[in-house]
Design a protein around this motif. Sequence first.
Motif, short mmCIF file in Angstrom:
data_model
loop_
_atom_site.label_atom_id
_atom_site.label_comp_id
_atom_site.label_asym_id
_atom_site.label_seq_id
_atom_site.Cartn_x
_atom_site.Cartn_y
_atom_site.Cartn_z
N GLU A 15 0.93 -1.34 -0.01
CA GLU A 15 -0.15 -0.31 0.24
C GLU A 15 1.00 0.81 0.01
OE1 GLU A 15 -3.21 0.10 2.55
OE2 GLU A 15 -3.77 -2.12 2.36
N ILE A 16 1.72 1.60 0.53
CA ILE A 16 2.44 2.16 0.91
C ILE A 16 3.20 2.48 -0.44
CG2 ILE A 16 4.67 3.21 1.97
CD1 ILE A 16 3.29 2.83 4.34
N PHE A 17 3.86 1.67 -1.41
CA PHE A 17 4.47 1.88 -2.83
C PHE A 17 2.96 2.03 -3.59
CE2 PHE A 17 7.61 1.16 0.06
CZ PHE A 17 9.05 1.98 -0.74
N THR A 18 2.18 1.85 -2.84
CA THR A 18 0.65 2.00 -4.52
C THR A 18 0.43 2.73 -4.03
OG1 THR A 18 -0.16 0.55 -3.58
CG2 THR A 18 0.48 -0.03 -5.23
N ARG A 19 -0.49 3.31 -3.21
CA ARG A 19 -1.62 4.58 -2.92
C ARG A 19 -1.57 4.50 -1.32
NH1 ARG A 19 -6.79 2.00 -1.17
NH2 ARG A 19 -6.01 -0.36 -0.63
N PRO A 20 0.30 5.88 -0.87
CA PRO A 20 0.22 6.12 0.83
C PRO A 20 -1.14 6.86 1.02
CG PRO A 20 1.91 7.20 -1.16
CD PRO A 20 1.21 6.32 -1.81
N ARG A 21 -1.02 6.80 2.24
CA ARG A 21 -2.20 8.36 2.80
C ARG A 21 -1.71 9.20 2.59
NH1 ARG A 21 -3.07 2.80 5.64
NH2 ARG A 21 -1.50 3.98 7.57
N ASP A 22 -0.36 9.38 3.61
CA ASP A 22 0.15 10.67 3.76
C ASP A 22 1.27 11.39 2.47
OD1 ASP A 22 0.76 12.20 6.65
OD2 ASP A 22 1.58 12.96 4.81
N LYS A 23 0.48 12.76 2.27
CA LYS A 23 0.96 13.07 1.18
C LYS A 23 2.41 13.77 1.14
CE LYS A 23 0.04 15.39 -2.98
NZ LYS A 23 0.24 14.34 -4.11
N ARG A 24 3.52 13.52 2.68
CA ARG A 24 4.41 13.28 2.70
C ARG A 24 5.10 12.44 2.40
NH1 ARG A 24 3.70 15.34 8.85
NH2 ARG A 24 1.92 14.13 8.54
N THR A 25 4.51 11.14 2.59
CA THR A 25 4.75 9.92 2.17
C THR A 25 4.89 9.59 0.79
OG1 THR A 25 3.77 8.43 3.79
CG2 THR A 25 5.08 7.16 2.54
N GLU A 26 4.00 10.07 0.35
CA GLU A 26 4.45 10.76 -1.31
C GLU A 26 5.26 11.15 -2.28
OE1 GLU A 26 0.98 8.92 -4.18
OE2 GLU A 26 0.52 11.04 -3.93
N ASN A 27 5.71 12.02 -1.16
CA ASN A 27 5.86 13.59 -2.26
C ASN A 27 7.78 12.72 -2.02
OD1 ASN A 27 4.18 14.82 -2.64
ND2 ASN A 27 4.23 16.60 -0.75
N TYR A 28 8.11 11.54 -1.10
CA TYR A 28 8.96 11.74 -0.60
C TYR A 28 9.57 10.14 -1.57
CZ TYR A 28 13.65 9.27 1.73
OH TYR A 28 15.09 8.58 1.92
N ILE A 29 8.51 8.98 -1.40
CA ILE A 29 9.33 7.93 -2.45
C ILE A 29 9.14 7.93 -4.10
CG2 ILE A 29 8.27 6.89 -0.46
CD1 ILE A 29 6.03 5.93 -1.79
N THR A 30 7.81 9.52 -4.20
CA THR A 30 7.95 9.79 -6.01
C THR A 30 9.35 11.23 -6.20
OG1 THR A 30 6.69 11.65 -5.52
CG2 THR A 30 5.73 9.46 -5.74
N GLY A 31 10.04 10.81 -5.55
CA GLY A 31 11.71 11.51 -5.16
C GLY A 31 11.24 12.92 -5.59
N PRO B 45 8.56 3.89 -11.10
CA PRO B 45 7.74 4.81 -10.37
C PRO B 45 7.25 4.08 -9.33
CG PRO B 45 6.94 3.70 -12.60
CD PRO B 45 8.41 3.29 -12.42
N VAL B 46 6.99 4.67 -8.41
CA VAL B 46 6.00 4.34 -7.36
C VAL B 46 4.78 5.48 -7.35
CG1 VAL B 46 7.70 2.95 -6.33
CG2 VAL B 46 6.84 4.89 -5.72
N ALA B 47 3.51 4.86 -6.10
CA ALA B 47 2.56 5.61 -6.31
C ALA B 47 1.85 6.25 -6.82
CB ALA B 47 3.27 6.42 -4.77
N VAL B 48 1.66 7.55 -6.82
CA VAL B 48 0.66 8.27 -7.63
C VAL B 48 1.35 7.90 -9.57
CG1 VAL B 48 2.03 10.66 -7.56
CG2 VAL B 48 -0.57 10.34 -8.75
N ASP B 49 3.09 7.89 -9.53
CA ASP B 49 3.29 8.06 -10.43
C ASP B 49 2.98 6.90 -11.49
OD1 ASP B 49 4.40 10.70 -9.93
OD2 ASP B 49 6.42 9.65 -9.57
#
Lengths: 261, 219
Positions: free
Chosen positions: A242-258, B72-76
């Motif tokens: 879940e963390i790597f497909t749909r993280p709940r927190d925007k900060r997580t998303e911003n970090y893992i997507t670089g 790529p992960v998450a939204v990407d």
Amino acid sequence: MSAELEIKLCTKNLNFYYGNFKALENINSEIYKNRITAFIGPSGCGKSTYLRLLNRMNDLIDGTLVEGLVEIDGQNIYDSNIDVSELRRRVGMVFQKPNPFPKSIYENVAYGPRVHGVKNKNELDHIVEESLKRAALWKEVKHKLHTSALDLSGGQQQRLCIARVLAVDSEVLLMDEPCSSLDPSSTMKIEDLMFELKLRYTIVIVTHNMQQAARVSDYTAFFLVEEVDQPARLIEFGPTDEIFTRPRDKRTENYITGRFG
Amino acid sequence: MRKSFHEELGDLRKNVLVMGRVVEENVARAVESLLDRNSSLADQVIESDKKIDRMDMKIEQGCMVLLARQQPVAVDLRMINTILRMIIHLERMGDLAANIAQIAKEPTFDHYPSRIIDLFQEMAGLVQDLVGRSLRAFADEDRRLTLSLNDLDKPIDELYHQLIREFGQLHGDEELMNWATTMVLASRYLERIADHAVSIGERVAYLVTGNYADLHIVD
């Protein structure tokens, strides 16, 4: 993978200070038995500090203070009656740079059991062989057990360090960037090994390599220091899928997507 | 390096929008060519469909390269997945438009019942509106818009069934019946185009929320 999750380690309302500086704030997390949990986050986000709290390695630094609870199998490891060396036997650590003793391969693995009272030669032989097998190193070293551990390659040395932890019958393996000094094929060997080891052990890995966290872990915890001089916090914890497909927190998303960090 | 990854992903997204515009245009022109029996316009649609096929392949290749190189992960990751799924729908919609254009090139028939043409025209208008909205939902990542698409598909399905009933009641010579057969097919193609647009909407909803519950199976 079975559906039942057993909590091996957990922390409750955990704060950690270096002197007056609050390094970690209000960390609540659960680490499940026979699962691999990855800690991710930018440099200085507190993930290694947190890892080291799980077997009281931070005790070795003067002026540190722990508030809150760190429990293993429901028992607070910071209780005054805890035998710290016994705790570190149960919760072993593998470091970023392989750190074998400048002794033979055999002696590296036999050292821990000896310290913990195993004297019988046959028994030691058995522990050494079994530990090296579990660390997927036996086949490569069985013909040269009495040569120096320092002659092994980096990847082999790291697996030797894992064997050393296994030799004292650990329950939890804390791995702090265990592959960051290894080449890709040694890294893959360690990752394959982690999959095998989680059947018997609970593994926590700190990694800068997000793909590695995504590849190996069952659960991922994201740590972040949001502002300079602020304490690190656990931002999000959840199943790695879940963390790597749909993280709940925007900060997580911003970090893992670089997008930052 | 990451900046260029996001730029490349942005370019792919823009290419999907361009592909979507061509599809949208082809649907409109296919309907027009059929209603006006304009065979040169029909030829343009058929020719333009090859362009859609090339865009489909080019976008897919771009996605494959980004998956291989960037993990790529998450939204990407969801964006790339959405793009890969969307272009399949768009490519099919393009084919269906070309099929309609193909019918426009067949021999015309002057004494058709105008009621059928009225119904067809009404249906075509709703389909074009739905297609436009599905593409806008993607462009704006507008989940609320995606939620309305399924409802907009219902009157299209009703009109389609109404048309089928009208065709079923037709009696006449071979010329009429041939015409009716091709119009049944054209109606069916339009109805399928609408279903693909609804599927695009569902993909966009998943893109926005990451929630698989946003995907329904369109029948």
